[in-house]
Design a protein around this motif. Structure first.
Motif, mmCIF file in Angstrom:
data_model
loop_
_atom_site.group_PDB
_atom_site.id
_atom_site.type_symbol
_atom_site.label_atom_id
_atom_site.label_comp_id
_atom_site.label_asym_id
_atom_site.label_seq_id
_atom_site.Cartn_x
_atom_site.Cartn_y
_atom_site.Cartn_z
ATOM 1 N N UNK A 244 -9.726 31.416 27.633
ATOM 2 C CA UNK A 244 -10.810 31.048 26.709
ATOM 3 C C UNK A 244 -12.160 31.149 27.410
ATOM 4 N N UNK A 245 -12.188 30.801 28.692
ATOM 5 C CA UNK A 245 -13.431 30.908 29.447
ATOM 6 C C UNK A 245 -13.918 32.341 29.558
ATOM 7 N N UNK A 246 -12.984 33.295 29.593
ATOM 8 C CA UNK A 246 -13.358 34.710 29.641
ATOM 9 C C UNK A 246 -14.106 35.105 28.367
ATOM 10 N N UNK A 247 -13.585 34.715 27.214
ATOM 11 C CA UNK A 247 -14.248 35.048 25.949
ATOM 12 C C UNK A 247 -15.623 34.403 25.874
ATOM 13 N N UNK A 248 -15.723 33.177 26.357
ATOM 14 C CA UNK A 248 -17.016 32.491 26.372
ATOM 15 C C UNK A 248 -17.999 33.232 27.269
ATOM 16 N N UNK A 249 -17.530 33.636 28.447
ATOM 17 C CA UNK A 249 -18.395 34.372 29.379
ATOM 18 C C UNK A 249 -18.885 35.670 28.768
ATOM 19 N N UNK A 250 -17.986 36.406 28.098
ATOM 20 C CA UNK A 250 -18.373 37.674 27.497
ATOM 21 C C UNK A 250 -19.334 37.483 26.329
ATOM 22 N N UNK A 251 -19.133 36.439 25.539
ATOM 23 C CA UNK A 251 -20.059 36.163 24.440
ATOM 24 C C UNK A 251 -21.445 35.830 24.985
ATOM 25 N N UNK A 252 -21.496 34.993 25.996
ATOM 26 C CA UNK A 252 -22.778 34.662 26.605
ATOM 27 C C UNK A 252 -23.454 35.919 27.156
ATOM 28 N N UNK A 253 -22.677 36.760 27.855
ATOM 29 C CA UNK A 253 -23.250 37.966 28.460
ATOM 30 C C UNK A 253 -23.836 38.884 27.402
ATOM 31 N N UNK B 156 -14.986 43.442 16.217
ATOM 32 C CA UNK B 156 -16.254 43.389 15.490
ATOM 33 C C UNK B 156 -16.717 41.976 15.170
ATOM 34 N N UNK B 157 -16.030 40.968 15.684
ATOM 35 C CA UNK B 157 -16.437 39.590 15.432
ATOM 36 C C UNK B 157 -17.853 39.363 15.940
ATOM 37 N N UNK B 158 -18.644 38.619 15.179
ATOM 38 C CA UNK B 158 -20.002 38.338 15.631
ATOM 39 C C UNK B 158 -19.944 37.479 16.888
ATOM 40 N N UNK B 159 -20.890 37.685 17.765
ATOM 41 C CA UNK B 159 -20.870 36.960 19.037
ATOM 42 C C UNK B 159 -21.027 35.452 18.866
ATOM 43 N N UNK B 160 -21.862 34.967 17.947
ATOM 44 C CA UNK B 160 -21.885 33.520 17.735
ATOM 45 C C UNK B 160 -20.523 32.970 17.310
ATOM 46 N N UNK B 161 -19.775 33.743 16.494
ATOM 47 C CA UNK B 161 -18.431 33.317 16.103
ATOM 48 C C UNK B 161 -17.506 33.262 17.306
ATOM 49 N N UNK B 162 -17.564 34.289 18.148
ATOM 50 C CA UNK B 162 -16.734 34.306 19.357
ATOM 51 C C UNK B 162 -17.079 33.116 20.248
ATOM 52 N N UNK B 163 -18.357 32.873 20.419
ATOM 53 C CA UNK B 163 -18.787 31.781 21.282
ATOM 54 C C UNK B 163 -18.335 30.430 20.745
ATOM 55 N N UNK C 40 -10.264 41.493 25.849
ATOM 56 C CA UNK C 40 -10.916 40.391 26.546
ATOM 57 C C UNK C 40 -10.833 39.092 25.750
ATOM 58 N N UNK C 41 -10.412 39.171 24.486
ATOM 59 C CA UNK C 41 -10.156 37.977 23.684
ATOM 60 C C UNK C 41 -8.661 37.692 23.758
ATOM 61 N N UNK C 42 -8.302 36.633 24.441
ATOM 62 C CA UNK C 42 -6.906 36.391 24.794
ATOM 63 C C UNK C 42 -6.473 34.991 24.385
ATOM 64 N N UNK C 43 -5.166 34.751 24.498
ATOM 65 C CA UNK C 43 -4.624 33.428 24.217
ATOM 66 C C UNK C 43 -4.907 33.008 22.795
ATOM 67 N N UNK C 44 -5.465 31.828 22.618
ATOM 68 C CA UNK C 44 -5.775 31.306 21.289
ATOM 69 C C UNK C 44 -6.821 32.142 20.569
ATOM 70 N N UNK C 45 -7.531 32.983 21.303
ATOM 71 C CA UNK C 45 -8.587 33.816 20.724
ATOM 72 C C UNK C 45 -8.136 35.257 20.507
ATOM 73 N N UNK C 46 -6.856 35.519 20.710
ATOM 74 C CA UNK C 46 -6.348 36.877 20.637
ATOM 75 C C UNK C 46 -6.454 37.518 19.265
ATOM 76 N N UNK C 47 -6.629 36.708 18.218
ATOM 77 C CA UNK C 47 -6.725 37.263 16.869
ATOM 78 C C UNK C 47 -8.130 37.708 16.511
#
Length: 385
Positions: A57-66, A28-35, A17-24
């Motif tokens: 990127x919006x997908x990763x943001x949505x999942x972090x918020x959730x 186990x990344x902390x959610x505040x870091x993902x957000x 679910x972490x894709x594109x520029x966030x694919x790395x």
């Protein structure tokens, strides 16, 4: 629900679910870091006019918020991701956004919506050639049915998805399926089978470096050793280890469930005042993240603990009856049965018969049947890669 305990997987867990520029980003990344990273990259993608990257990127943001329990923000984020994907004409990205929306709907107790969105996500993932989101969406349908307590409908589907995950060495989904099957065994009293599966899930998650899956598995082990063996201190120790992982990643929902389980362990040990404090804490946490299932289960524990501490029987019975109605509205079969069992245990039953609300909406039953058929149909394709 025949158990399928075998050799554990050695593949490392990933977070598709972490894709594109966030694919790395690590699973186990902390959610505040993902957000923080997600918002930064989302703004960059929007400024560049890259709609597909905006959706990713919006997908990763949505999942972090959730996962942080920021429900309204998560709702806006997955819808914005879907709109960006639609404008880009990318069905795979649209499917991922629908998966996120369906997972959020389940978390909020909106099961009919969850079935609808997850089924659409699976269909769109197939059309778009994204086998990963398709597999995640089928698993989401299975989990929705399991949470509602319809084990007959979802038991075989869980087993099918476990077999697919094992065959492909997909550690994260192996852990998910093992834990789901284990939970069904635990809830039907097959404690030995449940413990073996939870322990395999923990080992698989540990080797795969999946801290989230490991924490959930430890919670399951703690539950079983508490209810089956009365091993209070071992259970509390396991929960403390799991809590540390939840805090590291700031997993709000998992942390609240950990606290509720700690209350369960203390209640079973007759430590009712301590249990009451844990249930009250979990209740506050679940209300804060707007999770109705956890809220209802914490309320149930709190009613039981208060009753054991001398609360008026009539008041306890009234609260249990009201709680049963709430669970009927949510559509949680197993939890409803837990309320009736609690009434008998506390000597305040039977509760007035208010009738039984159908657990699975028609669309849910249809979605689960379709999901089971689809897993069999594509047994030789890369469903969970």
């Amino acid at each position: 629900m025949a158990s399928q305990v075998s050799g554990t997987e050695r593949a490392k867990a990933s977070a598709p679910e972490y894709q594109g520029a966030l694919g790395s980003l690590s699973v186990n990344a902390s959610l505040p870091e993902v957000l923080a990273r997600g918002v930064e990259e989302l703004r960059a993608a929007e400024q560049a006019g890259d709609r597909r990257e905006t959706a990713r990127c919006g997908l990763a943001v949505a999942e972090a918020y959730r996962r942080l329990g920021r429900i309204e923000e998560a709702d806006r984020a997955w819808k914005a991701s879907y709109r960006a994907a639609r404008s880009a004409g990318h069905e795979g990205a649209m499917a991922w956004a629908l998966w996120s929306g369906g997972t959020l709907a389940r978390q909020r107790g909106a099961f009919a919506l969850a079935y609808r969105l997850l089924r659409l996500a699976a269909e769109m993932g197939e059309r778009g050639g994204d086998v990963v989101v398709r597999g995640y969406s089928l698993a989401g349908l299975a989990e929705t049915g399991r949470i509602q307590g319809d084990y007959e409908a979802v038991g075989r589907l869980h087993e099918q998805l476990l077999a697919e995950a094992r065959r492909r060495g997909e550690a994260r989904h192996t852990v998910w399926a093992l834990e789901g099957i284990a939970q069904m065994h635990r809830n039907t009293g097959s404690y030995d089978e449940a413990l073996a599966l939870f322990e395999e899930a923990a080992e698989t998650a540990l080797h795969a470096e999946d801290r989230r899956g490991w924490a959930w598995a430890l919670r399951g082990i703690a539950d079983v050793v508490s209810v089956r063996d009365g091993e209070v201190e071992r259970a509390l120790s396991l929960l403390s280890r799991a809590e540390e992982a939840c805090r590291e990643m700031q997993l709000s929902s998992a942390l609240a469930y950990n606290h509720k389980m700690r209350g369960n362990v203390l209640y079973r040990a007759g430590r009712y005042a301590e249990a009451r404090e844990l249930y009250a804490r979990a209740l506050e946490e679940f209300r804060e993240i707007e999770e109705p299932r956890g809220t209802a289960l914490s309320r149930l524990g709190l009613v039981k603990a208060r009753a054991r501490l001398g609360r008026d029987a009539a008041r306890s019975a009234a609260e249990l009856a009201e709680l049963r109605s709430t669970l009927d509205r949510i559509g949680l079969r197993h939890a409803r049965e837990m309320v009736e069992k609690a009434a008998a245990e506390l000597g305040v039953g039977p509760l007035p018969d208010a009738g039984r609300v159908p657990v699975l909406p028609a669309g849910g039953a249809e979605a689960l049947r379709g999901a089971a058929t689809e897993v069999l149909r594509v047994a030789d394709t890369e469903v969970l890669r």
